[in-house]
Design a protein around this motif. Structure first.
Motif, PDB file in Angstrom:
ATOM      1  N   TYR A  66      -2.382   7.485   0.783  1.00  0.00           N
ATOM      2  CA  TYR A  66      -2.047   6.373   0.000  1.00  0.00           C
ATOM      3  C   TYR A  66      -3.270   5.287  -0.054  1.00  0.00           C
ATOM      4  O   TYR A  66      -2.899   4.347  -0.977  1.00  0.00           O
ATOM      5  CB  TYR A  66      -0.945   5.667   0.804  1.00  0.00           C
ATOM      6  CG  TYR A  66      -1.283   5.194   2.473  1.00  0.00           C
ATOM      7  CD1 TYR A  66      -2.019   4.048   2.756  1.00  0.00           C
ATOM      8  CD2 TYR A  66      -0.964   6.323   3.372  1.00  0.00           C
ATOM      9  CE1 TYR A  66      -2.406   3.994   4.185  1.00  0.00           C
ATOM     10  CE2 TYR A  66      -1.436   5.931   4.764  1.00  0.00           C
ATOM     11  CZ  TYR A  66      -2.137   4.874   5.149  1.00  0.00           C
ATOM     12  OH  TYR A  66      -2.413   4.736   6.343  1.00  0.00           O
ATOM     13  N   CYS A  67      -4.510   5.497   0.629  1.00  0.00           N
ATOM     14  CA  CYS A  67      -5.230   4.480   0.668  1.00  0.00           C
ATOM     15  C   CYS A  67      -6.467   4.940  -0.230  1.00  0.00           C
ATOM     16  O   CYS A  67      -6.841   5.891  -0.524  1.00  0.00           O
ATOM     17  CB  CYS A  67      -5.801   4.520   2.210  1.00  0.00           C
ATOM     18  SG  CYS A  67      -6.920   3.257   2.126  1.00  0.00           S
ATOM     19  N   LYS A 157      -2.966  -0.679  12.981  1.00  0.00           N
ATOM     20  CA  LYS A 157      -1.683  -0.326  12.814  1.00  0.00           C
ATOM     21  C   LYS A 157      -1.045   1.053  12.889  1.00  0.00           C
ATOM     22  O   LYS A 157      -2.044   2.042  12.996  1.00  0.00           O
ATOM     23  CB  LYS A 157      -1.541  -0.680  11.162  1.00  0.00           C
ATOM     24  CG  LYS A 157      -2.027  -1.963  10.900  1.00  0.00           C
ATOM     25  CD  LYS A 157      -1.549  -2.234   9.553  1.00  0.00           C
ATOM     26  CE  LYS A 157      -2.126  -3.298   8.810  1.00  0.00           C
ATOM     27  NZ  LYS A 157      -1.673  -3.333   7.251  1.00  0.00           N
ATOM     28  N   GLU A 159       1.530   2.042  11.202  1.00  0.00           N
ATOM     29  CA  GLU A 159       1.572   2.499   9.761  1.00  0.00           C
ATOM     30  C   GLU A 159       3.188   2.919   9.512  1.00  0.00           C
ATOM     31  O   GLU A 159       3.816   2.452   8.952  1.00  0.00           O
ATOM     32  CB  GLU A 159       0.819   3.646   9.139  1.00  0.00           C
ATOM     33  CG  GLU A 159      -0.829   3.159   9.106  1.00  0.00           C
ATOM     34  CD  GLU A 159      -1.322   1.923   8.475  1.00  0.00           C
ATOM     35  OE1 GLU A 159      -0.547   1.278   7.989  1.00  0.00           O
ATOM     36  OE2 GLU A 159      -2.442   1.571   8.768  1.00  0.00           O
ATOM     37  N   LEU A 197       3.557  -0.004   7.089  1.00  0.00           N
ATOM     38  CA  LEU A 197       3.519   0.093   5.809  1.00  0.00           C
ATOM     39  C   LEU A 197       4.911  -0.083   5.547  1.00  0.00           C
ATOM     40  O   LEU A 197       5.875   0.707   5.946  1.00  0.00           O
ATOM     41  CB  LEU A 197       2.862   1.070   5.260  1.00  0.00           C
ATOM     42  CG  LEU A 197       1.549   1.260   5.034  1.00  0.00           C
ATOM     43  CD1 LEU A 197       1.035   2.801   4.724  1.00  0.00           C
ATOM     44  CD2 LEU A 197       1.127   0.352   3.882  1.00  0.00           C
ATOM     45  N   PRO A 227       3.206  -4.334   2.221  1.00  0.00           N
ATOM     46  CA  PRO A 227       4.066  -3.544   1.354  1.00  0.00           C
ATOM     47  C   PRO A 227       3.139  -2.672   0.789  1.00  0.00           C
ATOM     48  O   PRO A 227       1.876  -2.712   0.630  1.00  0.00           O
ATOM     49  CB  PRO A 227       4.314  -4.571   0.332  1.00  0.00           C
ATOM     50  CG  PRO A 227       3.324  -5.573   0.318  1.00  0.00           C
ATOM     51  CD  PRO A 227       2.820  -5.526   1.931  1.00  0.00           C
ATOM     52  N   ILE A 229       1.429  -0.302  -1.910  1.00  0.00           N
ATOM     53  CA  ILE A 229       0.971  -0.650  -3.087  1.00  0.00           C
ATOM     54  C   ILE A 229       0.404   0.591  -3.660  1.00  0.00           C
ATOM     55  O   ILE A 229      -0.728   0.935  -3.319  1.00  0.00           O
ATOM     56  CB  ILE A 229       0.051  -2.023  -3.309  1.00  0.00           C
ATOM     57  CG1 ILE A 229       0.937  -3.106  -2.739  1.00  0.00           C
ATOM     58  CG2 ILE A 229      -0.415  -2.043  -4.741  1.00  0.00           C
ATOM     59  CD1 ILE A 229      -0.069  -4.242  -2.315  1.00  0.00           C
ATOM     60  N   VAL A 303      -8.641  -0.840  -1.351  1.00  0.00           N
ATOM     61  CA  VAL A 303      -7.801  -0.195  -0.394  1.00  0.00           C
ATOM     62  C   VAL A 303      -6.121   0.152  -1.530  1.00  0.00           C
ATOM     63  O   VAL A 303      -5.762   0.938  -1.620  1.00  0.00           O
ATOM     64  CB  VAL A 303      -7.030  -1.204   0.587  1.00  0.00           C
ATOM     65  CG1 VAL A 303      -6.035  -0.586   1.240  1.00  0.00           C
ATOM     66  CG2 VAL A 303      -8.137  -1.320   1.454  1.00  0.00           C
TER      67      VAL A 303
HETATM   68  N1  5AD Z   1      -0.684   0.003   0.081  1.00  0.00           N
HETATM   69  C1  5AD Z   1      -0.626  -1.076   1.104  1.00  0.00           C
HETATM   70  N2  5AD Z   1      -1.409  -1.292   1.941  1.00  0.00           N
HETATM   71  C2  5AD Z   1      -2.271  -0.265   2.273  1.00  0.00           C
HETATM   72  N3  5AD Z   1      -3.275  -0.037   3.280  1.00  0.00           N
HETATM   73  C3  5AD Z   1      -3.929   1.103   2.883  1.00  0.00           C
HETATM   74  N4  5AD Z   1      -3.549   1.704   1.431  1.00  0.00           N
HETATM   75  C4  5AD Z   1      -2.456   0.748   1.312  1.00  0.00           C
HETATM   76  C5  5AD Z   1      -1.621   0.693   0.193  1.00  0.00           C
HETATM   77  N5  5AD Z   1      -1.808   1.626  -0.840  1.00  0.00           N
HETATM   78  C6  5AD Z   1      -3.281  -0.594   4.320  1.00  0.00           C
HETATM   79  C7  5AD Z   1      -2.794   0.015   5.551  1.00  0.00           C
HETATM   80  C8  5AD Z   1      -4.185   0.497   6.464  1.00  0.00           C
HETATM   81  C9  5AD Z   1      -5.087  -0.700   5.661  1.00  0.00           C
HETATM   82  C10 5AD Z   1      -6.443  -0.157   5.614  1.00  0.00           C
HETATM   83  O1  5AD Z   1      -4.482  -1.075   4.574  1.00  0.00           O
HETATM   84  O2  5AD Z   1      -1.928  -0.444   6.380  1.00  0.00           O
HETATM   85  O3  5AD Z   1      -4.014  -0.081   7.815  1.00  0.00           O
END
Ligand code: 5AD
Length: 336
Positions: A66-67, A157, A159, A197, A227, A229, A303
């Motif tokens: 997701y990141c 976290k 997550e 998350l 949230p 994203i 991110v």
């Molecule tokens: N949407 C929201 N939060 C995110 N993080 C990483 N990718 C996303 C995303 N797509 C948050 C995660 C992680 C931090 C690096 O950023 O919770 O712990």
């Protein structure tokens, strides 16, 4: 639903947590936010605390689905700030009257123990502010060294509390190991921050309820929930953004369930709604983050996409945020 009873009881049942998370009718949502505010007022105060954030490196060894910082994303420019740049940014934050500094990075193994120790020590020499580290899962030796150098808090976290989902989105890593690291940080003596998350693909309402239960068990000092994203160049790029109401309901339910902890209105809330951080404050949060990562780095800490704060001047956005918060009847204790 009898919201008043939640003010004095600690243990909500799973079905009560579920009803709170899923509230949709405006009148109920107003009661939820009112109750969260009452509890925040009773167990903490009216004050909104400010935390200045410095994103010191976007290098990441992990490949979380997701990141945007995931290792296989070749579309972003990687950077690592040098120690002097971090320290002078911290001074800028301190000079604005902010007494909490979050030092954050990807899971970057090129970050050395002594580089962080030097940064912590130098900031503490300048002022007795609270330093929060969020540098991913590191060795116990490093956690201990940074605590000795003067770090106060660590944010790690979990997550999601769903271990299958955890392993899937973190490419094989185990939730149990993450929880162990979180508990180690507490044992070492950090003020502990954790969170989840909200609204990630395949997450169910039951997962969110279990997130709350795991939070109660961990008993952190502060909470940082984001949230989901969708981030470009990730396998989840075309997924749906988190539902705004579910996110706010989660924050308020966490306040009702956990009572006296600090709950952060993250900058990611601004991506689901204009002025989302203020909305977070209306649903039980009592801490706001302000991004101070200097240019040219800031735009590379992707991110998730959040153009809103890429090009803004942190000093101007800080004073306008402060004004908006005070206009909403909340106190702040920063100078400008
Ligand atoms: N949407 C929201 N939060 C995110 N993080 C990483 N990718 C996303 C995303 N797509 C948050 C995660 C992680 C931090 C690096 O950023 O919770 O712990």
């Amino acid at each position: 639903m009898d919201f008043d009873c939640f003010i004095n009881i600690d243990n909500l049942s799973k079905s009560e947590l579920k009803s709170l998370l899923l509230l949709k009718v405006e009148e109920d949502i107003n009661k939820l936010s009112f109750t969260a505010n009452q509890i925040r007022d009773k167990f903490l105060s009216n004050e909104v605390k400010f935390c200045g954030m410095i994103e010191i490196s976007n290098i990441c060894d992990c490949d979380c689905l997701y990141c945007g910082l995931r290792k296989s994303n070749n579309e972003i420019t990687r950077y690592k700030m040098n120690a002097e740049e971090v320290i002078s940014t911290a001074r800028q934050i301190i000079n604005l009257g902010i007494n909490k500094i979050l030092i954050q990075s990807g899971d970057d193994s090129t970050i050395e123990k002594d580089y962080i120790s030097y940064i912590i020590y130098s900031i503490k020499q300048y002022a007795d502010v609270s330093i929060i580290l969020s540098l991913g899962e590191r060795s116990i030796k490093e956690y201990e060294a940074w605590k000795i150098s003067g770090a106060d808090s660590y944010l790690l976290k979990f997550e999601t509390s769903n271990s299958d989902l955890y392993s899937k989105i973190h490419t094989g890593y185990a939730l149990a190991k993450r929880i162990e690291s979180i508990k180690n940080l507490k044992k070492i003596g950090y003020r502990l921050g954790t969170g989840n998350l909200i609204g990630i693909k395949e997450q169910t309402t039951d997962d969110l309820i279990n997130d709350l239960i795991i939070l109660k068990d961990i008993n952190p000092d502060f909470l940082v929930c984001s949230p989901f994203i969708p981030a470009p160049n990730t396998p989840f790029a075309s997924d749906l953004i988190a539902n705004k109401q579910l996110t706010l309901n989660f924050l308020a339910t966490a306040r009702i369930f956990l009572k006296n902890i600090d709950i952060t209105a993250t900058t990611s809330l601004d991506s689901i709604e204009k002025n989302g951080r203020e909305l977070g404050l209306e649903f039980g949060a009592n801490v706001v983050m302000q991004n101070f990562t200097p240019n040219p780095y800031r735009k590379h800490y992707q991110v998730y996409p959040s153009e809103r704060h890429y090009f803004t001047n942190p000093i101007e956005s800080l004073s306008s945020l402060k004004l908006r918060i005070e206009n909403a009847g909340r106190r702040t204790f920063i100078k400008n």
